[in-house]
Design an enzyme around this catalytic site. Structure first.
Site: not given
Ligand code: AMP
Length: 288
Positions: A42, A192
């Site tokens: 993030h 997760r």
């Molecule tokens: P989430 O909070 O999991 O819904 O993710 C929020 C944003 O962070 C989304 O655009 C995800 O694709 C991105 N994201 C989550 N994990 C990663 C990662 N390991 N590398 C880059 N972006 C990520």
């Protein structure tokens, strides 16, 4: 860059006021939509938003409408205090963490359904997921009115769905997709991952290893998608407690499966390890 804790805003009216002042200063606004429980993946998006736009807004909202009835909505980690501290270190200006009532007011009845790119893979395993994602992301786009929004390659299909929605609805912003950030041993960072026991965390490495195997097979000249998928499946099945939702080689634009690898192809997978559902992907680029 200042290390100040970013301003926490929970109401749309207050957000609009703050962002109007930012625009008056001539700054552009970059939005990073998240569900919190932040990690370096993030933060990489926040740095990109800050660098390109001057003002980085991070939304933190665990969106109930994108979770299925038997998914982890109630246990999804909520770590706002820690998130704010992490964001202070990477230049976030505003954190927008609205309440459910602010996002889905009584009587809410409008949904965004994206077509073909939302149907296979995650769409098939998680019915209604992308309807919830597209709807909430469009809401955040309208609440923040950013110049650009930042998404991770890790959720490749999600980025494709958002790009499609943005083009189809003529939304006036740029969509940026940034590389997947990994742990030193290759595991894609994910909120997760914290569900995994130490032993399962080790077993989860098989996802990245199988993607690396796909890269190697393509480098060695293998072009038959079914053979590559079979090798990946074999590898993953050796991990105790691994349940495969899908492994596929798809066209990165349409997300439809490919039979032979003739150009850029995306290897994608979703696997449950010890009941934690993990997704990952990797681009395969055949030479010659
Ligand atoms: P989430 O909070 O999991 O819904 O993710 C929020 C944003 O962070 C989304 O655009 C995800 O694709 C991105 N994201 C989550 N994990 C990663 C990662 N390991 N590398 C880059 N972006 C990520």
């Amino acid at each position: 860059m200042s290390n100040a804790i970013p301003k926490l805003i929970t109401a749309v009216a207050q957000l609009r006021k703050k962002l109007a002042a930012v625009r008056r200063e001539g700054k552009r606004i970059g939005l990073v939509p998240t569900m919190g429980a932040l990690h370096e993946g993030h933060l990489s998006l926040v740095r990109a938003a800050k660098g390109e736009c001057g003002c980085a807004v991070v939304s933190i909202y665990v969106n109930p409408t994108q979770f299925g009835p038997n998914e982890d909505f109630s246990k999804y980690p909520r770590t706002l205090e820690a998130d704010l501290k992490l964001l202070a270190g990477c230049g976030a200006d505003v954190v927008f963490a609205p309440t459910n009532d602010e996002v889905y007011a009584a009587g809410h009845a409008t949904w965004v359904e994206v077509g073909a790119v939302a149907e296979p893979l995650e769409g098939q395993c998680r019915p209604g997921h992308f309807r919830g994602v597209a709807t909430v992301v469009l809401k955040f786009f309208n609440m923040v009115q950013p110049d650009a929004a930042y998404f991770g390659q890790k959720d490749f299909q999600q980025a494709a769905v958002i790009r499609r929605m943005t083009a189809d609805l003529n939304l006036p912003l740029a969509i940026r997709v940034c590389p997947t950030v990994r742990e030193p041993d290759g595991l894609a960072m994910s909120s997760r991952n914290r569900y995994l026991s130490p032993a399962a965390r080790q077993r989860a490495l098989v996802l990245w290893r199988s993607l690396q195997t796909a890269v190697k097979l393509v480098q060695e000249g293998q072009r038959d998608a079914s053979r590559i998928v079979a090798r990946m499946r074999e590898m993953i099945e050796t991990a105790e407690d691994a349940r495969i939702d899908y492994i596929a080689l798809v066209d990165p634009d349409t997300l439809q499966p490919v039979g032979r690898i003739t150009g850029r192809t995306l290897a994608v997978l979703a696997v449950k390890i010890e009941n934690t559902r993990l997704i990952d992907n990797c681009l395969l680029e055949p030479k010659g």
